[in-house]
Design a protein around this motif. Structure first.
Motif, PDB file in Angstrom:
ATOM      1  N   LEU A 423     -21.014   4.648 -21.653  1.00  0.00           N
ATOM      2  CA  LEU A 423     -21.017   3.431 -22.466  1.00  0.00           C
ATOM      3  C   LEU A 423     -21.054   2.187 -21.585  1.00  0.00           C
ATOM      4  O   LEU A 423     -21.718   1.200 -21.899  1.00  0.00           O
ATOM      5  CB  LEU A 423     -19.777   3.404 -23.371  1.00  0.00           C
ATOM      6  N   ILE A 424     -20.349   2.238 -20.449  1.00  0.00           N
ATOM      7  CA  ILE A 424     -20.365   1.106 -19.516  1.00  0.00           C
ATOM      8  C   ILE A 424     -21.801   0.845 -19.052  1.00  0.00           C
ATOM      9  O   ILE A 424     -22.269  -0.297 -19.023  1.00  0.00           O
ATOM     10  CB  ILE A 424     -19.437   1.374 -18.314  1.00  0.00           C
ATOM     11  N   MET A 427     -23.834  -0.807 -21.746  1.00  0.00           N
ATOM     12  CA  MET A 427     -23.463  -2.186 -22.051  1.00  0.00           C
ATOM     13  C   MET A 427     -23.853  -3.169 -20.954  1.00  0.00           C
ATOM     14  O   MET A 427     -24.032  -4.355 -21.228  1.00  0.00           O
ATOM     15  CB  MET A 427     -21.950  -2.284 -22.307  1.00  0.00           C
ATOM     16  N   VAL A 428     -23.997  -2.700 -19.712  1.00  0.00           N
ATOM     17  CA  VAL A 428     -24.183  -3.649 -18.612  1.00  0.00           C
ATOM     18  C   VAL A 428     -25.542  -3.559 -17.930  1.00  0.00           C
ATOM     19  O   VAL A 428     -25.913  -4.466 -17.184  1.00  0.00           O
ATOM     20  CB  VAL A 428     -23.066  -3.490 -17.549  1.00  0.00           C
ATOM     21  N   SER A 459     -29.738  -7.356 -17.282  1.00  0.00           N
ATOM     22  CA  SER A 459     -28.715  -7.395 -18.322  1.00  0.00           C
ATOM     23  C   SER A 459     -29.325  -6.919 -19.641  1.00  0.00           C
ATOM     24  O   SER A 459     -30.429  -7.318 -20.009  1.00  0.00           O
ATOM     25  CB  SER A 459     -28.174  -8.813 -18.484  1.00  0.00           C
ATOM     26  N   LYS A 462     -27.403  -5.726 -25.687  1.00  0.00           N
ATOM     27  CA  LYS A 462     -26.560  -4.796 -26.421  1.00  0.00           C
ATOM     28  C   LYS A 462     -25.289  -5.506 -26.881  1.00  0.00           C
ATOM     29  O   LYS A 462     -24.821  -6.445 -26.233  1.00  0.00           O
ATOM     30  CB  LYS A 462     -26.179  -3.602 -25.544  1.00  0.00           C
ATOM     31  N   SER A 464     -21.255  -6.229 -27.715  1.00  0.00           N
ATOM     32  CA  SER A 464     -20.029  -6.033 -26.926  1.00  0.00           C
ATOM     33  C   SER A 464     -18.966  -5.294 -27.722  1.00  0.00           C
ATOM     34  O   SER A 464     -17.901  -4.989 -27.198  1.00  0.00           O
ATOM     35  CB  SER A 464     -19.481  -7.387 -26.458  1.00  0.00           C
ATOM     36  N   THR A 479     -14.288  -2.256 -27.692  1.00  0.00           N
ATOM     37  CA  THR A 479     -14.842  -3.524 -27.223  1.00  0.00           C
ATOM     38  C   THR A 479     -14.999  -3.526 -25.714  1.00  0.00           C
ATOM     39  O   THR A 479     -14.357  -2.747 -24.999  1.00  0.00           O
ATOM     40  CB  THR A 479     -13.925  -4.689 -27.619  1.00  0.00           C
ATOM     41  N   ARG A 480     -15.877  -4.415 -25.239  1.00  0.00           N
ATOM     42  CA  ARG A 480     -16.061  -4.570 -23.806  1.00  0.00           C
ATOM     43  C   ARG A 480     -14.779  -5.051 -23.152  1.00  0.00           C
ATOM     44  O   ARG A 480     -14.462  -4.662 -22.012  1.00  0.00           O
ATOM     45  CB  ARG A 480     -17.195  -5.552 -23.540  1.00  0.00           C
ATOM     46  N   GLU A 481     -13.999  -5.894 -23.857  1.00  0.00           N
ATOM     47  CA  GLU A 481     -12.732  -6.402 -23.312  1.00  0.00           C
ATOM     48  C   GLU A 481     -11.750  -5.266 -23.066  1.00  0.00           C
ATOM     49  O   GLU A 481     -11.052  -5.241 -22.045  1.00  0.00           O
ATOM     50  CB  GLU A 481     -12.123  -7.438 -24.257  1.00  0.00           C
ATOM     51  N   ILE A 483     -12.479  -2.136 -22.458  1.00  0.00           N
ATOM     52  CA  ILE A 483     -12.950  -1.349 -21.310  1.00  0.00           C
ATOM     53  C   ILE A 483     -12.642  -2.067 -20.006  1.00  0.00           C
ATOM     54  O   ILE A 483     -12.151  -1.469 -19.041  1.00  0.00           O
ATOM     55  CB  ILE A 483     -14.464  -1.084 -21.445  1.00  0.00           C
ATOM     56  N   ALA A 484     -12.918  -3.385 -19.959  1.00  0.00           N
ATOM     57  CA  ALA A 484     -12.651  -4.163 -18.745  1.00  0.00           C
ATOM     58  C   ALA A 484     -11.173  -4.132 -18.391  1.00  0.00           C
ATOM     59  O   ALA A 484     -10.794  -4.018 -17.213  1.00  0.00           O
ATOM     60  CB  ALA A 484     -13.134  -5.595 -18.940  1.00  0.00           C
TER      61      ALA A 484
END
Length: 493
Positions: A423-424, A427-428, A459, A462, A464, A479-481, A483-484
């Protein structure tokens, strides 16, 4: 006034499954492309292969007509005249490669796919046989057309005399000499085709083919499919040209008595064909296969001989100026269910723009899934979607506009078991920008830029935030948050 739109069921796309199936273009070498090339030729339907082979035989015959025309009546330097003829003859292989013909001498590169056990021996032999027969049919058709057009009478008959002399010269090689000339010829043909794997641009392919073909033609190397047209052309002129034609040129028909079909088959066609197989299929095809096999064996040996460190992090090498990026095993083992929010904010499709925007703002959410009363996903709504409607010049205070009119109905979803590591990547990184390839995995545009330059511009477009569905029902969002945050926690340890 806002117009009301019918509420459509969301189109559910699972991006993790898509990302797993994406080709790995950075690993596709010219050799691997040759594997695909060879396999595609063997598994192609018999009639399609035969039809394209007939076209290829005609293309090569046309190229020899061009060669005869260019070299007829020239009093220039021997080498330069043959170079001009060779460049003219390269038209044949250009037509084959760009127009999609099946030529026997390049089809023998399917030996690479055979060596990798991608095709069987029987299928390989059948492929070579039907392509050879198709090439013969194409050459014979062109022979009939050229004789019907009385091309041999061009330039006062010198065109036909040139064809007779070229055909006769081919029959004066010894058996061994004809075999070796066939080997040398198809080494160059197959190397020319091999070079075209590096590009998808038609003009580039044509330029890449010119010099290898010009070299084998000007040097007198022997091409079996070209000979299927050239020598029978000489035989036909010898047998059917008017006696007045010979008298006008002051030559005797008997001086070309050795131009016979049996002499052609046993003293030229058989040794040249075998030489073409050895030159292209063995020297080029199997030669590169042996090198690739040795390289793979060396890599395997290095892997088994390198001591493994007992560490919680596994290091992956990527082509970025020698920098090592660590992907800890703990991240690689994470699944979506480990990081998703199981009780996310959800929105009703019946809410107004104002109510939905207020709900998102109060809960500090940028977006949320839209559900029906059975917790089934209808769509996705974001602050951006809602603010866009407020910004619209058609907006008028007091007019009701519901979430159902604005929500996104094409929604990318995940399952709880999907990999966070994959997934990472989704998304990136946009792999199509980082590694621009065609449908066969061949690098195409922007390859003049460095890996770092492409990476900065790779980039993806997609979201977030992704809804997570289990048996068709929403069970959370990731969410991306989130994961981060988890990645930071791992690296702090």
């Amino acid at each position: 006034m806002f117009s009301n739109h019918a509420v459509k069921a969301p189109v559910i796309v699972n991006p993790i499954q898509q990302s797993v199936e994406l080709p790995k273009p950075e690993l596709l070498s010219l050799y691997q492309q040759a594997e695909h090339y060879g396999k595609a030729k063997v598994i192609k339907s018999a009639w399609q292969s035969f039809g394209l082979a007939a076209f290829a035989g005609a293309f090569i015959a046309l190229a020899f007509v061009f060669y005869i025309t260019v070299t007829t009546g020239s009093d220039g330097a021997w080498g330069l005249v043959r170079l001009a003829g060779g460049l003219a003859f390269s038209l044949g292989l250009m037509l084959v490669v760009i127009c999609g013909g099946e030529l026997f001498t390049s089809t023998v590169l399917s030996s690479v796919a055979w060596a990798q056990k991608l095709v069987t021996t029987i299928d390989l032999i059948k492929c070579w046989g039907r392509v050879y027969l198709g090439n013969l049919i194409g050459a014979v058709i062109m022979l009939i057309l050229i004789m019907s057009a009385r091309m041999h009478e061009l330039d006062g008959g010198l065109w036909g005399l040139n064809a007779l002399q070229i055909a006769q010269h081919k029959l004066h090689h010894s058996w061994g000499q004809a075999f070796v000339l066939g080997v040398l010829c198809n080494m160059l043909v197959c190397l020319g085709v091999w070079m075209t794997f590096s590009s998808r641009d038609a003009l580039t392919k044509a330029i890449l083919l010119m010099l290898p073909v010009a070299m084998f033609v000007s040097s007198g190397f022997e091409h079996s499919i070209a000979n299927l047209f050239m020598v029978p052309l000489g035989i036909t002129i010898h047998q059917f040209a008017d006696p007045a034609w010979f008298e006008a040129l002051n030559i005797s028909r008997d001086s070309f008595a050795d131009l016979t079909l049996s002499n052609f088959i046993f003293n030229n066609l058989i040794p040249v064909t075998l030489g073409n197989i050895v030159g292209g299929g063995v020297f080029v095809g199997l030669g590169y296969w042996l090198i690739e096999k040795s390289d793979q064996s060396l890599k395997t040996s290095l892997v088994h001989s390198t001591p493994q460190l007992e560490t919680s992090a596994q290091i992956h090498q990527i082509p970025t100026s020698g920098v090592l990026i660590k992907m800890p095993k703990i991240i690689k083992k994470l699944s979506v269910k480990d990081l998703m929010d199981p009780t996310p904010l959800t929105i009703s499709s019946e809410l107004s723009v104002y109510a939905a925007l207020s709900l998102l703002a109060d809960n500090e959410c940028r977006s949320a899934p839209v559900l029906d009363e059975n917790k089934r996903l209808l769509g996705f709504i974001s602050q951006q979607d809602l603010l866009r409607s407020l910004w619209s010049e058609e907006f008028a205070r007091g007019v009701s506009c519901k979430v159902s009119d604005l929500m996104q109905t094409e929604v990318m979803t995940l399952s709880p078991q999907d990999s966070v590591a994959e997934l990472i990547e989704l998304m990136v990184v946009d792999r199509s920008k980082l590694f621009p390839v065609n449908e066969y995995g061949i690098l195409t545009g922007n390859t003049f830029k460095s890996y770092e330059e492409r990476l900065r511009r790779a980039s993806p477009n997609k979201p977030s935030v992704f809804p997570v569905l289990d048996n068709g029902l929403l069970c959370g969002v990731i969410t991306r948050e989130a994961i981060a945050k988890r990645v930071c926690e791992v690296y702090r340890v």
